[in-house]
Design a protein around this motif. Structure first.
Motif, PDB file in Angstrom:
ATOM      1  N   ILE A  43      -0.807  10.057   9.397  1.00  0.00           N
ATOM      2  CA  ILE A  43       0.209  10.739   8.597  1.00  0.00           C
ATOM      3  C   ILE A  43      -0.397  11.895   7.808  1.00  0.00           C
ATOM      4  O   ILE A  43       0.153  12.987   7.774  1.00  0.00           O
ATOM      5  N   VAL A  44      -1.533  11.666   7.182  1.00  0.00           N
ATOM      6  CA  VAL A  44      -2.172  12.710   6.381  1.00  0.00           C
ATOM      7  C   VAL A  44      -2.591  13.875   7.273  1.00  0.00           C
ATOM      8  O   VAL A  44      -2.435  15.045   6.903  1.00  0.00           O
TER       9      VAL A  44
ATOM     10  N   ARG B 147      -6.704   9.327   2.032  1.00  0.00           N
ATOM     11  CA  ARG B 147      -6.148   9.202   3.387  1.00  0.00           C
ATOM     12  C   ARG B 147      -6.268   7.798   3.961  1.00  0.00           C
ATOM     13  O   ARG B 147      -5.428   7.373   4.724  1.00  0.00           O
ATOM     14  N   HIS B 148      -7.285   7.056   3.579  1.00  0.00           N
ATOM     15  CA  HIS B 148      -7.455   5.697   4.096  1.00  0.00           C
ATOM     16  C   HIS B 148      -6.500   4.697   3.441  1.00  0.00           C
ATOM     17  O   HIS B 148      -6.342   3.585   3.925  1.00  0.00           O
TER      18      HIS B 148
ATOM     19  N   GLY C 285       0.840  -1.188   0.000  1.00  0.00           N
ATOM     20  CA  GLY C 285       0.000   0.000   0.000  1.00  0.00           C
ATOM     21  C   GLY C 285       0.873   1.235   0.000  1.00  0.00           C
ATOM     22  O   GLY C 285       2.083   1.161  -0.180  1.00  0.00           O
ATOM     23  N   TRP C 286       0.265   2.383   0.194  1.00  0.00           N
ATOM     24  CA  TRP C 286       0.990   3.653   0.202  1.00  0.00           C
ATOM     25  C   TRP C 286       1.466   3.967   1.608  1.00  0.00           C
ATOM     26  O   TRP C 286       0.740   3.807   2.574  1.00  0.00           O
TER      27      TRP C 286
ATOM     28  N   THR D 126      -0.419  15.939  -3.857  1.00  0.00           N
ATOM     29  CA  THR D 126      -0.924  17.200  -3.326  1.00  0.00           C
ATOM     30  C   THR D 126      -1.749  16.943  -2.061  1.00  0.00           C
ATOM     31  O   THR D 126      -2.157  15.810  -1.795  1.00  0.00           O
ATOM     32  N   MET D 127      -2.020  17.993  -1.326  1.00  0.00           N
ATOM     33  CA  MET D 127      -2.833  17.864  -0.107  1.00  0.00           C
ATOM     34  C   MET D 127      -4.246  17.380  -0.449  1.00  0.00           C
ATOM     35  O   MET D 127      -4.828  16.570   0.283  1.00  0.00           O
ATOM     36  N   ASP D 128      -4.806  17.825  -1.574  1.00  0.00           N
ATOM     37  CA  ASP D 128      -6.142  17.365  -1.973  1.00  0.00           C
ATOM     38  C   ASP D 128      -6.147  15.861  -2.242  1.00  0.00           C
ATOM     39  O   ASP D 128      -7.054  15.148  -1.822  1.00  0.00           O
ATOM     40  N   ARG D 129      -5.124  15.392  -2.929  1.00  0.00           N
ATOM     41  CA  ARG D 129      -5.051  13.950  -3.206  1.00  0.00           C
ATOM     42  C   ARG D 129      -4.828  13.162  -1.915  1.00  0.00           C
ATOM     43  O   ARG D 129      -5.393  12.085  -1.733  1.00  0.00           O
ATOM     44  N   LEU D 130      -3.999  13.688  -1.019  1.00  0.00           N
ATOM     45  CA  LEU D 130      -3.782  13.016   0.265  1.00  0.00           C
ATOM     46  C   LEU D 130      -5.088  12.886   1.045  1.00  0.00           C
ATOM     47  O   LEU D 130      -5.385  11.829   1.600  1.00  0.00           O
TER      48      LEU D 130
END
Length: 153
Positions: free
Chosen positions: A133-134, A125-126, A35-36, A117-121
């Motif tokens: 972290i996010v 986030r899950h 995963g990420w 980007t923050m929007d993508r994070l």
């Protein structure tokens, strides 16, 4: 009847690095784990968290003399808690500001790493581990986390 000796669980010390570039994008890794996640490593003995993080950043990503952010997350489990591992852990989440050039170099040299980007994070986030972290990254970038240590539960 004698009570058997049960050894204390191993104490695990971990460092998570949040590499934020000049565009406030966070470097995440999707190829080295299931995963990420963000760069992380175990810390032995009584080594200094920031010193070890600086050595790791230099050795792994060629980032010498890293600029640490003013916020750091700290998480410590109690015996029996299972936040990330099945033993007592002390984890530090350290923010490192990297330049646009360092960001490009990482993306070129490490194809399994990406700058989000923050929007993508927030949207994913899950999908990112460890939990929290996010929240630390967005709180730092948006300025609503205070400077200093932040306890993560």
């Amino acid at each position: 009847m004698p009570v058997p000796h049960v050894p204390q669980p191993r104490f695990d010390r971990r460092v998570y690095l949040l590499l934020l570039d000049a565009q406030d994008r966070l470097m995440v890794c999707g190829g080295c784990c299931s995963g990420w996640t963000v760069p992380q490593f175990s810390l032995g003995g009584s080594a200094d968290f920031r010193g070890a993080a600086a050595r790791f950043a230099a050795g792994r990503f060629g980032i010498h003399n890293p600029r640490f952010g003013s916020v750091r997350g700290i998480h410590q489990t109690r015996t029996g808690d299972t936040w990330e591992y099945d033993r007592t852990t002390l984890s530090h989440v350290l923010l490192v500001k990297i330049s646009a050039e360092q960001s490009r170099t990482i993306e070129q040299e490490f194809p399994s790493h990406a700058m989000w980007t923050m929007d993508r994070l927030r949207a994913r986030r899950h999908d990112i581990s460890p939990a929290g972290i996010v929240l630390v990254a967005t709180g730092y970038v948006e300025g609503w986390l205070p400077d200093g240590s932040v306890s993560l539960y």
